[in-house]
Motif scaffolding. Structure first.
Motif, mmCIF file in Angstrom:
data_model
loop_
_atom_site.group_PDB
_atom_site.id
_atom_site.type_symbol
_atom_site.label_atom_id
_atom_site.label_comp_id
_atom_site.label_asym_id
_atom_site.label_seq_id
_atom_site.Cartn_x
_atom_site.Cartn_y
_atom_site.Cartn_z
ATOM 1 N N SER A 119 0.831 -1.200 0.000
ATOM 2 C CA SER A 119 0.000 0.000 0.000
ATOM 3 C C SER A 119 0.866 1.250 0.000
ATOM 4 C CB SER A 119 -0.929 -0.003 1.217
ATOM 5 O OG SER A 119 -1.826 -1.087 1.176
ATOM 6 N N VAL A 120 1.918 1.239 0.807
ATOM 7 C CA VAL A 120 2.815 2.381 0.862
ATOM 8 C C VAL A 120 3.460 2.609 -0.501
ATOM 9 C CG1 VAL A 120 4.982 3.247 1.835
ATOM 10 C CG2 VAL A 120 3.255 2.236 3.332
ATOM 11 N N GLY A 121 3.880 1.547 -1.143
ATOM 12 C CA GLY A 121 4.474 1.670 -2.468
ATOM 13 C C GLY A 121 3.492 2.257 -3.467
ATOM 14 N N GLU A 122 2.247 1.825 -3.406
ATOM 15 C CA GLU A 122 1.220 2.361 -4.310
ATOM 16 C C GLU A 122 0.963 3.840 -4.018
ATOM 17 O OE1 GLU A 122 -1.123 -1.947 -4.601
ATOM 18 O OE2 GLU A 122 -2.060 -0.234 -3.606
ATOM 19 N N TRP A 123 0.927 4.184 -2.738
ATOM 20 C CA TRP A 123 0.718 5.586 -2.378
ATOM 21 C C TRP A 123 1.857 6.453 -2.911
ATOM 22 C CZ3 TRP A 123 -0.744 3.974 3.239
ATOM 23 C CH2 TRP A 123 -2.131 3.811 3.330
ATOM 24 N N ARG A 124 3.084 5.998 -2.742
ATOM 25 C CA ARG A 124 4.229 6.778 -3.200
ATOM 26 C C ARG A 124 4.209 6.948 -4.718
ATOM 27 N NH1 ARG A 124 8.637 3.782 0.801
ATOM 28 N NH2 ARG A 124 8.203 5.093 2.637
ATOM 29 N N THR A 125 3.831 5.899 -5.424
ATOM 30 C CA THR A 125 3.722 5.982 -6.885
ATOM 31 C C THR A 125 2.669 7.007 -7.291
ATOM 32 O OG1 THR A 125 4.409 3.676 -7.162
ATOM 33 C CG2 THR A 125 3.196 4.686 -8.983
ATOM 34 N N ALA A 126 1.527 6.988 -6.593
ATOM 35 C CA ALA A 126 0.457 7.937 -6.902
ATOM 36 C C ALA A 126 0.878 9.368 -6.597
ATOM 37 C CB ALA A 126 -0.798 7.564 -6.112
ATOM 38 N N LEU A 127 1.589 9.564 -5.500
ATOM 39 C CA LEU A 127 2.041 10.906 -5.143
ATOM 40 C C LEU A 127 3.015 11.455 -6.178
ATOM 41 C CD1 LEU A 127 2.604 10.343 -1.300
ATOM 42 C CD2 LEU A 127 0.878 11.838 -2.313
ATOM 43 N N ARG A 128 3.939 10.611 -6.630
ATOM 44 C CA ARG A 128 4.916 11.076 -7.617
ATOM 45 C C ARG A 128 4.241 11.343 -8.965
ATOM 46 N NH1 ARG A 128 8.264 6.966 -5.369
ATOM 47 N NH2 ARG A 128 9.949 7.849 -4.115
ATOM 48 N N ALA A 129 3.310 10.485 -9.331
ATOM 49 C CA ALA A 129 2.651 10.637 -10.624
ATOM 50 C C ALA A 129 1.886 11.953 -10.718
ATOM 51 C CB ALA A 129 1.703 9.461 -10.866
ATOM 52 N N ARG A 130 1.257 12.345 -9.631
ATOM 53 C CA ARG A 130 0.420 13.553 -9.643
ATOM 54 C C ARG A 130 1.212 14.807 -9.291
ATOM 55 N NH1 ARG A 130 -5.118 13.094 -8.089
ATOM 56 N NH2 ARG A 130 -5.919 15.120 -7.455
ATOM 57 N N LEU A 131 2.138 14.707 -8.341
ATOM 58 C CA LEU A 131 2.832 15.895 -7.849
ATOM 59 C C LEU A 131 4.209 16.087 -8.474
ATOM 60 C CD1 LEU A 131 2.002 15.545 -4.025
ATOM 61 C CD2 LEU A 131 0.725 16.804 -5.784
ATOM 62 N N GLY A 132 4.795 15.007 -8.987
ATOM 63 C CA GLY A 132 6.125 15.093 -9.573
ATOM 64 C C GLY A 132 7.204 14.663 -8.596
ATOM 65 N N ASP A 133 8.283 14.104 -9.128
ATOM 66 C CA ASP A 133 9.367 13.606 -8.282
ATOM 67 C C ASP A 133 9.993 14.701 -7.430
ATOM 68 O OD1 ASP A 133 9.020 11.072 -9.275
ATOM 69 O OD2 ASP A 133 10.595 11.244 -10.798
ATOM 70 N N ASP A 134 10.008 15.925 -7.934
ATOM 71 C CA ASP A 134 10.662 17.020 -7.220
ATOM 72 C C ASP A 134 9.990 17.319 -5.890
ATOM 73 O OD1 ASP A 134 12.414 19.385 -6.964
ATOM 74 O OD2 ASP A 134 10.556 20.500 -7.253
ATOM 75 N N LEU A 135 8.700 17.044 -5.777
ATOM 76 C CA LEU A 135 7.954 17.404 -4.578
ATOM 77 C C LEU A 135 7.887 16.280 -3.556
ATOM 78 C CD1 LEU A 135 7.092 19.826 -6.332
ATOM 79 C CD2 LEU A 135 4.823 19.616 -5.344
ATOM 80 N N VAL A 136 8.335 15.067 -3.924
ATOM 81 C CA VAL A 136 8.105 13.893 -3.076
ATOM 82 C C VAL A 136 9.427 13.252 -2.662
ATOM 83 C CG1 VAL A 136 6.968 11.650 -2.897
ATOM 84 C CG2 VAL A 136 5.919 13.474 -4.278
ATOM 85 N N LEU A 137 9.640 13.134 -1.347
ATOM 86 C CA LEU A 137 10.745 12.359 -0.795
ATOM 87 C C LEU A 137 10.173 11.088 -0.191
ATOM 88 C CD1 LEU A 137 12.856 15.014 1.184
ATOM 89 C CD2 LEU A 137 13.346 14.083 -1.083
ATOM 90 N N SER A 138 10.808 9.943 -0.465
ATOM 91 C CA SER A 138 10.324 8.695 0.137
ATOM 92 C C SER A 138 11.450 7.779 0.613
ATOM 93 C CB SER A 138 9.436 7.936 -0.864
ATOM 94 O OG SER A 138 10.169 7.624 -2.041
#
Length: 481
Positions: free
Chosen positions: A8-27
């Motif tokens: 679930s965490v992996g899916e959430w991180r993928t969704a966050l990057r897809a919508r917000l962009g890699d620049d905005l997301v640290l995981s």
């Protein structure tokens, strides 16, 4: 974390990057640790991700997406809080939203004595930029080199200048806030008088991110105090410090900007932290006061301080003292106060409290609380200091030398119980300026009246019906309770 949860965490991180962009997301774990660890390093948690937006619109988009995904949000400024209000406590479904990239000063208006600044601006940088324009933002904290204005507002920060300028709440004209549904409350007015119904900004000041995310603030400025006089004074007792404060309040009126009290142990602790720090007064008096008056224009501040101290020393109210002759000397006097805190930290785990009582009761409260701690836990050391002008006492407790970590925790637990029991008798507050966060939630909830709990819950349900904003902070809100 189970394999199912990890998926679930992996899916959430993928969704966050897809919508917000890699620049905005640290995981990555190593990259997230600074955002998931408290300022003192006592607690380290985890998060699904750390989001770092650059604009209000990006904050709004992140909030909408988190709501769709069922993720909770922990807003974070400089992560300098002392009550665990800005770090997650359930990393499997929480993200940290850091405002650190939103650090622009949008405007400084010298004629209006106002400024509009984004939430991620570091407090000291804001103060410096305002000073260059000949004005002053009076919020002053030990962490001002790293704390951010959005966090200051969200926690209604206090500091050393409260007695003259008030808490942060009194320095705010307006706010821009992203609400839990992603909509934006645009309230960045700089009007000094605006009586159009309920003052909505007050809902978010001191709410610690539980109702929305502050993205920008309009603040009140004053003329720059280009004259400052600082004095360190030795007194025969804390009771004398209260008497001196009343006299200074009358004789120096609203020009007094700080009036701090410290115990003799302050000098020992400060020297432990800063061995080269000069101590310009004997460490043999029962109580000390660090006093500052300031002003600008035609007022002669040095003369006022000199005349005031001459009278109170002749009357025996002050036993000994020194007045700074330069900005460097004044800074050294304040370093004693700051070094005392650093010295306590160097000694390791200790109890940090932030309580308040009525000003007239401050001396008796300190005596009663220290006595109660001594009765409850033999051998510990009390370090009581704080802001005389607003009744705020930091009654800290250092554990016994050689105690194991388990013994230290037990000592701190008993000491806190003893202090709070005395505080309840005095009808004081368990949090004068640090907020509630997660650290003080149980003590806060235990002292809530049913009516106050109902009102707080009603406000939360009205603004954040999904309970997604900083869950676990301040109150353990339960939906439909």
């Amino acid at each position: 974390m189970t394999s199912e949860m990890s998926a679930s965490v992996g899916e959430w991180r993928t969704a966050l990057r897809a919508r917000l962009g890699d620049d905005l997301v640290l995981s990555e774990r190593d990259a997230m640790i600074p955002y998931c660890r408290d300022w003192h390093g006592d607690v380290t948690s985890d998060a699904v991700a750390v989001l770092r937006p650059r604009s209000t619109e990006q904050v709004a988009e992140a909030v909408k997406l988190c709501r769709e995904l069922g993720l909770s949000i922990v807003p974070q400024g400089g992560n300098t809080g002392l009550v665990l209000g800005g770090i997650p406590d359930a990393g499997q479904n929480q993200v940290v939203l850091s405002l650190e990239r939103m650090n622009r000063i949008r405007q400084i208006d010298a004629d209006d004595f106002s400024a509009v600044v984004e939430a991620g601006c570091i407090l000291s940088e804001l103060k410096d930029a305002i000073a260059e324009k000949g004005m002053f933002f009076p919020l002053a904290l030990g962490a001002q080199g790293t704390c951010r204005i959005g966090g200051n507002v969200s926690t209604n920060a206090g500091g050393i200048n409260v007695l003259r300028y008030g808490m942060t709440r009194e320095l705010v004209f307006g706010l821009e806030v992203v609400l839990p549904d992603g909509s934006i409350f645009e309230g960045l007015s700089t009007l000094r008088k605006d009586n159009r119904g309920i003052d909505l900004k007050q809902l978010f000041i001191g709410a610690e991110g539980t109702l929305g995310i502050i993205t920008a603030v309009s603040v009140k400025l004053t003329p720059y105090p280009d004259q400052v006089a600082t004095a360190l004074l030795g007194l025969a007792s804390l009771e004398d410090a209260i008497t001196l404060f009343r006299r200074a309040r009358r004789d120096c009126c609203d020009l007094m900007s700080a009036f701090e009290f410290m115990p003799p142990l302050a000098f020992t602790l400060a020297k432990e932290a800063m061995p080269d720090l000069p101590i310009p007064i004997s460490a043999e008096y029962p109580a000390y006061v660090l006093m500052e008056i300031s002003g600008s224009g035609l007022v002669d501040i040095d003369d006022l301080m000199g005349r005031f101290l001459e009278v109170v020393m002749e009357e025996g109210m002050v036993v000994d003292g020194t007045i700074s002759a330069s900005q460097a000397q004044a800074r050294n006097l304040w370093l004693i106060r700051e070094g005392m805190n650093e010295g306590q930290a160097k000694r390791g785990m200790h109890l940090r409290t932030d309580v308040s009582v009525r000003l007239s009761q401050l001396a008796s409260f300190v005596a009663d609380a220290e006595s109660a701690v001594a009765d409850a836990v033999a051998g510990v050391t009390c370090v009581s200091y704080g802001h005389v002008g607003d009744g705020n006492v930091h009654l800290n407790v250092l554990p016994t030398a050689g105690a194991t970590p388990e013994q230290q925790l037990e000592q701190m637990y008993k000491a806190k119980g003893a202090i709070n029991a005395v505080l309840d008798r005095y009808q004081g507050s368990i949090s004068a300026e640090h907020g509630i966060g997660r650290l003080k939630r149980e003590d806060f909830e235990a002292r809530l009246s049913p009516v106050r709990r109902h009102l707080l819950t009603a406000v939360k349900q009205a603004i954040d019906p999904d309970f997604m904003m900083n869950p676990g902070c301040q109150l353990n809100f339960i939906p439909n309770s």
